[in-house]
Enzyme design. Structure first.
Site, PDB file in Angstrom:
ATOM      1  N   GLN A  99     -46.179 -46.538  92.507  1.00 16.35           N
ATOM      2  CA  GLN A  99     -45.420 -45.309  92.803  1.00 16.35           C
ATOM      3  C   GLN A  99     -44.404 -45.602  93.909  1.00 16.35           C
ATOM      4  O   GLN A  99     -43.601 -44.761  94.249  1.00 16.35           O
ATOM      5  CB  GLN A  99     -46.372 -44.221  93.291  1.00 16.35           C
ATOM      6  CG  GLN A  99     -47.393 -43.805  92.265  1.00 16.35           C
ATOM      7  CD  GLN A  99     -48.504 -42.981  92.926  1.00 16.35           C
ATOM      8  OE1 GLN A  99     -48.352 -41.790  93.154  1.00 16.35           O
ATOM      9  NE2 GLN A  99     -49.617 -43.613  93.238  1.00 16.35           N
ATOM     10  N   VAL A 101     -41.267 -47.283  95.984  1.00 16.10           N
ATOM     11  CA  VAL A 101     -39.867 -47.533  95.635  1.00 16.10           C
ATOM     12  C   VAL A 101     -39.292 -48.620  96.540  1.00 16.10           C
ATOM     13  O   VAL A 101     -38.084 -48.757  96.678  1.00 16.10           O
ATOM     14  CB  VAL A 101     -39.054 -46.217  95.769  1.00 16.10           C
ATOM     15  CG1 VAL A 101     -39.475 -45.214  94.704  1.00 16.10           C
ATOM     16  CG2 VAL A 101     -39.209 -45.587  97.165  1.00 16.10           C
ATOM     17  N   HIS A 117     -41.783 -44.633  89.843  1.00 15.57           N
ATOM     18  CA  HIS A 117     -40.828 -43.706  90.476  1.00 15.57           C
ATOM     19  C   HIS A 117     -39.469 -44.359  90.728  1.00 15.57           C
ATOM     20  O   HIS A 117     -38.680 -43.854  91.521  1.00 15.57           O
ATOM     21  CB  HIS A 117     -41.395 -43.179  91.806  1.00 15.57           C
ATOM     22  CG  HIS A 117     -42.568 -42.261  91.620  1.00 15.57           C
ATOM     23  ND1 HIS A 117     -43.492 -41.992  92.604  1.00 15.57           N
ATOM     24  CD2 HIS A 117     -42.977 -41.531  90.548  1.00 15.57           C
ATOM     25  CE1 HIS A 117     -44.413 -41.146  92.155  1.00 15.57           C
ATOM     26  NE2 HIS A 117     -44.133 -40.863  90.902  1.00 15.57           N
ATOM     27  N   GLY A 185     -54.313 -47.377  97.918  1.00 13.59           N
ATOM     28  CA  GLY A 185     -53.382 -46.739  98.858  1.00 13.59           C
ATOM     29  C   GLY A 185     -52.594 -45.584  98.275  1.00 13.59           C
ATOM     30  O   GLY A 185     -51.426 -45.413  98.593  1.00 13.59           O
ATOM     31  N   THR A 186     -53.244 -44.819  97.438  1.00  9.72           N
ATOM     32  CA  THR A 186     -52.582 -43.598  96.944  1.00  9.72           C
ATOM     33  C   THR A 186     -53.511 -42.404  97.129  1.00  9.72           C
ATOM     34  O   THR A 186     -54.726 -42.520  96.903  1.00  9.72           O
ATOM     35  CB  THR A 186     -52.122 -43.724  95.474  1.00  9.72           C
ATOM     36  OG1 THR A 186     -51.662 -42.448  95.025  1.00  9.72           O
ATOM     37  CG2 THR A 186     -53.210 -44.226  94.545  1.00  9.72           C
TER      38      THR A 186
HETATM   39  P1  NAD Z   1     -49.448 -40.660 100.050  1.00 12.82           P
HETATM   40  O1  NAD Z   1     -48.639 -40.761 101.315  1.00 12.82           O
HETATM   41  O2  NAD Z   1     -49.690 -39.321  99.463  1.00 12.82           O
HETATM   42  O3  NAD Z   1     -50.876 -41.307 100.321  1.00 12.82           O
HETATM   43  C1  NAD Z   1     -51.035 -42.569 100.911  1.00 12.82           C
HETATM   44  C2  NAD Z   1     -52.486 -42.961 100.783  1.00 12.82           C
HETATM   45  O4  NAD Z   1     -52.636 -44.279 101.274  1.00 12.82           O
HETATM   46  C3  NAD Z   1     -53.437 -42.066 101.587  1.00 12.82           C
HETATM   47  O5  NAD Z   1     -54.516 -41.726 100.749  1.00 12.82           O
HETATM   48  C4  NAD Z   1     -53.869 -42.953 102.765  1.00 12.82           C
HETATM   49  O6  NAD Z   1     -55.201 -42.690 103.160  1.00 12.82           O
HETATM   50  C5  NAD Z   1     -53.762 -44.331 102.150  1.00 12.82           C
HETATM   51  N1  NAD Z   1     -53.503 -45.418 103.088  1.00 12.82           N
HETATM   52  C6  NAD Z   1     -52.620 -45.444 104.128  1.00 12.82           C
HETATM   53  N2  NAD Z   1     -52.605 -46.656 104.695  1.00 12.82           N
HETATM   54  C7  NAD Z   1     -53.499 -47.418 104.013  1.00 12.82           C
HETATM   55  C8  NAD Z   1     -53.930 -48.773 104.121  1.00 12.82           C
HETATM   56  N3  NAD Z   1     -53.452 -49.603 105.060  1.00 12.82           N
HETATM   57  N4  NAD Z   1     -54.858 -49.239 103.245  1.00 12.82           N
HETATM   58  C9  NAD Z   1     -55.366 -48.400 102.277  1.00 12.82           C
HETATM   59  N5  NAD Z   1     -54.998 -47.117 102.143  1.00 12.82           N
HETATM   60  C10 NAD Z   1     -54.066 -46.637 102.986  1.00 12.82           C
HETATM   61  O7  NAD Z   1     -48.779 -41.685  99.040  1.00 12.82           O
HETATM   62  P2  NAD Z   1     -48.735 -41.724  97.449  1.00 12.82           P
HETATM   63  O8  NAD Z   1     -50.057 -41.373  96.899  1.00 12.82           O
HETATM   64  O9  NAD Z   1     -48.120 -43.021  97.076  1.00 12.82           O
HETATM   65  O10 NAD Z   1     -47.743 -40.546  97.025  1.00 12.82           O
HETATM   66  C11 NAD Z   1     -46.609 -40.283  97.741  1.00 12.82           C
HETATM   67  C12 NAD Z   1     -45.274 -40.512  97.027  1.00 12.82           C
HETATM   68  O11 NAD Z   1     -44.393 -40.987  98.038  1.00 12.82           O
HETATM   69  C13 NAD Z   1     -45.223 -41.555  95.981  1.00 12.82           C
HETATM   70  O12 NAD Z   1     -44.493 -41.010  94.962  1.00 12.82           O
HETATM   71  C14 NAD Z   1     -44.411 -42.713  96.557  1.00 12.82           C
HETATM   72  O13 NAD Z   1     -43.443 -43.102  95.610  1.00 12.82           O
HETATM   73  C15 NAD Z   1     -43.629 -42.104  97.678  1.00 12.82           C
HETATM   74  N6  NAD Z   1     -43.512 -42.962  98.876  1.00 12.82           N
HETATM   75  C16 NAD Z   1     -43.256 -44.284  98.723  1.00 12.82           C
HETATM   76  C17 NAD Z   1     -43.181 -45.116  99.827  1.00 12.82           C
HETATM   77  C18 NAD Z   1     -42.885 -46.583  99.575  1.00 12.82           C
HETATM   78  O14 NAD Z   1     -42.193 -46.913  98.617  1.00 12.82           O
HETATM   79  N7  NAD Z   1     -43.412 -47.470 100.409  1.00 12.82           N
HETATM   80  C19 NAD Z   1     -43.395 -44.603 101.100  1.00 12.82           C
HETATM   81  C20 NAD Z   1     -43.651 -43.217 101.242  1.00 12.82           C
HETATM   82  C21 NAD Z   1     -43.717 -42.400 100.111  1.00 12.82           C
END
Ligand code: NAD
Length: 250
Positions: A99, A101, A117, A185-186
């Protein structure tokens, strides 16, 4: 039983394993997820800045946030991304549905990555459809423009936009076919990606795959869809699983 050991055994027995990743796999690279208390999302309301209607209404304003977000994505893959590359090379993971980007799975070396996404390291022209790397555009004057005069948009989706068709169809097919899914990590709260673990699991009357969560905390699918959760940091847990698989298969 030690859950790292159990996951290693389950993964090594699976005929078709896949991974579904979210923002949490990249937090150890320095990219905040939506839940982080500080940083980007405490200053920008995601419901306002993350919706396609906001982009259409005021692209320059949304690009201010995007410029900051994209600069944060100038990050390196972490041990969790590299562990998934190893699992793919060893033949245990057939695909990573992400998910995210941020392009970090691809930069780490994963070959079969499905961008559910899209990818914010590319931009697409809203008029002519031409795509290019975000590093090739001028972000001094916002919104950035294409040579054709159209406004450029990240080549990923905002809330209110459809999932890219190919990515959606491939992901549904993989989740339906797999016999093991790592959900890493989602928060499993963003639809429709949140439905993929259900497809992997099957139904009560027709159970199918094993669903293993790796997350710092429990989620909406813990204990409902996932068979078990390994709580902690993905960058610490996944390399341990890889080491354990090596020790049981050597
Ligand atoms: P979310 O922010 O809703 O959830 C993140 C999850 O990761 C949480 O459950 C948290 O407990 C867990 N987490 C955080 N750090 C962790 C670690 N070090 N090890 C294991 N688990 C960990 O994110 P989501 O479920 O991906 O949904 C949010 C949306 O936001 C997605 O569509 C995504 O595309 C987008 N997004 C993407 C990025 C990116 O590309 N890096 C960053 C922020 C949001």
């Amino acid at each position: 039983m030690n859950l790292i050991k159990k996951a290693a055994e389950d993964i090594s027995k699976a005929k078709m394993g896949i991974a579904l990743t979210g923002a949490g796999i990249s937090t150890e690279s320095g990219i905040p997820d939506f839940r982080s208390k500080d940083g980007l999302w405490s200053r920008y309301d995601i419901n306002e800045y993350g919706h396609i209607d906001s982009f259409k209404k005021n692209p320059a304003k949304v690009w201010m946030m995007l410029r900051e977000m994209i600069s944060l994505m100038n990050a390196e893959p972490n041990p969790a991304h590299y562990a998934l590359v190893e699992l793919e090379k060893m033949g245990y993971i057939n695909a990573v549905i992400t998910q995210n980007v941020d392009n970090l799975h691809q930069e780490a070396g994963s070959k079969n990555v499905i961008e559910f996404h899209g990818n914010f390291k590319r931009v697409v022209c809203t008029r002519c459809g031409k795509k290019k790397g975000v590093d090739k555009i001028d972000m001094e004057n916002l919104p950035p423009m294409c040579e054709c005069g159209g406004i450029l948009k990240p080549d990923g989706i905002f809330f209110g936009e459809a999932i890219p068709r190919n990515a959606y169809l491939k992901s549904v097919a993989l989740a339906t076919k797999c016999d093991l899914m790592l959900v890493i990590g989602t928060s499993a709260s963003v639809y429709p990606a949140s439905q993929l673990p259900y497809l992997a699991k099957g139904s009560l009357t027709k159970p199918k795959g094993i669903v293993i969560e790796i997350n710092k905390e429990t989620t909406d699918i813990t204990g409902i869809v996932s068979d078990y959760i390994i709580e902690g940091k993905a960058g610490e847990i996944l390399p341990k699983i890889v080491e354990e698989i090596k020790s049981i298969t050597s």
